[in-house]
Design a protein around this motif. Sequence first.
Motif, short mmCIF file in Angstrom:
data_model
loop_
_atom_site.label_atom_id
_atom_site.label_comp_id
_atom_site.label_asym_id
_atom_site.label_seq_id
_atom_site.Cartn_x
_atom_site.Cartn_y
_atom_site.Cartn_z
N SER A 242 -0.77 7.91 -9.25
CA SER A 242 -2.21 8.18 -9.28
C SER A 242 -2.92 7.60 -8.06
N LYS A 243 -2.42 6.49 -7.55
CA LYS A 243 -2.98 5.91 -6.34
C LYS A 243 -2.48 6.64 -5.10
N ALA A 244 -1.21 7.03 -5.12
CA ALA A 244 -0.59 7.67 -3.96
C ALA A 244 -1.26 9.01 -3.63
N ILE A 245 -1.65 9.76 -4.65
CA ILE A 245 -2.23 11.08 -4.39
C ILE A 245 -3.56 11.01 -3.66
N LYS A 246 -4.18 9.85 -3.67
CA LYS A 246 -5.46 9.68 -2.99
C LYS A 246 -5.30 9.33 -1.51
N ASN B 57 10.57 3.06 -15.53
CA ASN B 57 9.25 2.51 -15.86
C ASN B 57 8.20 3.58 -15.65
N PRO B 58 8.15 4.59 -16.52
CA PRO B 58 7.25 5.72 -16.26
C PRO B 58 5.77 5.34 -16.20
N ASP B 59 5.33 4.43 -17.05
CA ASP B 59 3.91 4.08 -17.02
C ASP B 59 3.52 3.51 -15.66
N ALA B 60 4.34 2.61 -15.14
CA ALA B 60 4.07 2.04 -13.81
C ALA B 60 4.18 3.12 -12.73
N ALA B 61 5.16 4.01 -12.86
CA ALA B 61 5.33 5.08 -11.88
C ALA B 61 4.08 5.96 -11.82
N PHE B 62 3.53 6.27 -12.99
CA PHE B 62 2.32 7.12 -13.00
C PHE B 62 1.11 6.38 -12.45
N GLU B 63 1.04 5.09 -12.66
CA GLU B 63 -0.05 4.31 -12.06
C GLU B 63 0.02 4.38 -10.54
N TRP B 64 1.23 4.17 -9.99
CA TRP B 64 1.40 4.23 -8.54
C TRP B 64 1.15 5.64 -8.02
N GLU C 256 0.81 -1.22 0.00
CA GLU C 256 0.00 0.00 0.00
C GLU C 256 0.85 1.28 0.00
N ASP C 257 2.15 1.12 -0.09
CA ASP C 257 3.04 2.28 -0.12
C ASP C 257 3.23 2.72 -1.58
N TYR C 258 2.16 3.26 -2.12
CA TYR C 258 2.13 3.60 -3.54
C TYR C 258 3.18 4.64 -3.91
N TYR C 259 3.44 5.58 -3.02
CA TYR C 259 4.41 6.63 -3.34
C TYR C 259 5.81 6.04 -3.53
N ASP C 260 6.24 5.20 -2.62
CA ASP C 260 7.57 4.61 -2.76
C ASP C 260 7.65 3.68 -3.98
N LEU C 261 6.56 3.02 -4.30
CA LEU C 261 6.54 2.20 -5.51
C LEU C 261 6.66 3.09 -6.75
N GLN D 239 2.75 16.47 -14.04
CA GLN D 239 2.06 17.69 -13.64
C GLN D 239 0.55 17.54 -13.69
N GLN D 240 0.06 16.78 -14.67
CA GLN D 240 -1.39 16.60 -14.81
C GLN D 240 -1.96 15.83 -13.62
N ILE D 241 -1.29 14.78 -13.21
CA ILE D 241 -1.76 13.99 -12.07
C ILE D 241 -1.82 14.86 -10.81
N LEU D 242 -0.77 15.63 -10.57
CA LEU D 242 -0.75 16.48 -9.38
C LEU D 242 -1.79 17.57 -9.47
N ALA D 243 -1.92 18.21 -10.63
CA ALA D 243 -2.89 19.30 -10.81
C ALA D 243 -4.32 18.80 -10.62
N ASP D 244 -4.64 17.65 -11.21
CA ASP D 244 -5.98 17.09 -11.07
C ASP D 244 -6.31 16.80 -9.62
N ALA D 245 -5.37 16.29 -8.87
CA ALA D 245 -5.60 15.92 -7.47
C ALA D 245 -5.73 17.16 -6.58
N GLU D 246 -5.02 18.21 -6.90
CA GLU D 246 -5.07 19.42 -6.07
C GLU D 246 -6.32 20.25 -6.31
N SER D 247 -6.97 20.04 -7.44
CA SER D 247 -8.15 20.86 -7.76
C SER D 247 -9.42 20.30 -7.15
#
Length: 78
Positions: free
Chosen positions: A41-45, A32-39, A18-23, A70-78
Motif C-alpha cells: 500500500s505504501k509502495a504503490i504511492k 506475512n500477508p498483512d505486513a506485505a499488504f501494508e508495505w 523506504e524500499d517498500y516494494y522489496d519489504l 488486486q484491490q490495492i492495485l486497482a485502487d491505485a490505478e484508478s
Amino acid sequence: KGGCAKYAEMARALIPAEDYYDLACLDSICGNPDAAFEWLSKAIKQDDFDFAWAREDPDMLWIKEDPRFQQILADAES
C-alpha cells in the motif's frame, strides 16, 4: 522455520527503510500477508512503482490470490 526467520531478518536489515516494494516482497515470501499488504500500500504511492511488474513478480506469488492484492492495485490505478 527458525533458520528461515534468521535469514529473513538478515535480508530485512539490508533493505532500505523506504524500499517498500522489496519489504512487501520479503513479507510475501515469509508468509506475512498483512505486513506485505501494508508495505505494498505504501509502495504503490512511490513514483517508480511498476504495476505490470507487481502483477508478474514471482515474489508476490504468495499473496496474489488474496483479494487485497488486486484491490490495492486497482485502487491505485484508478
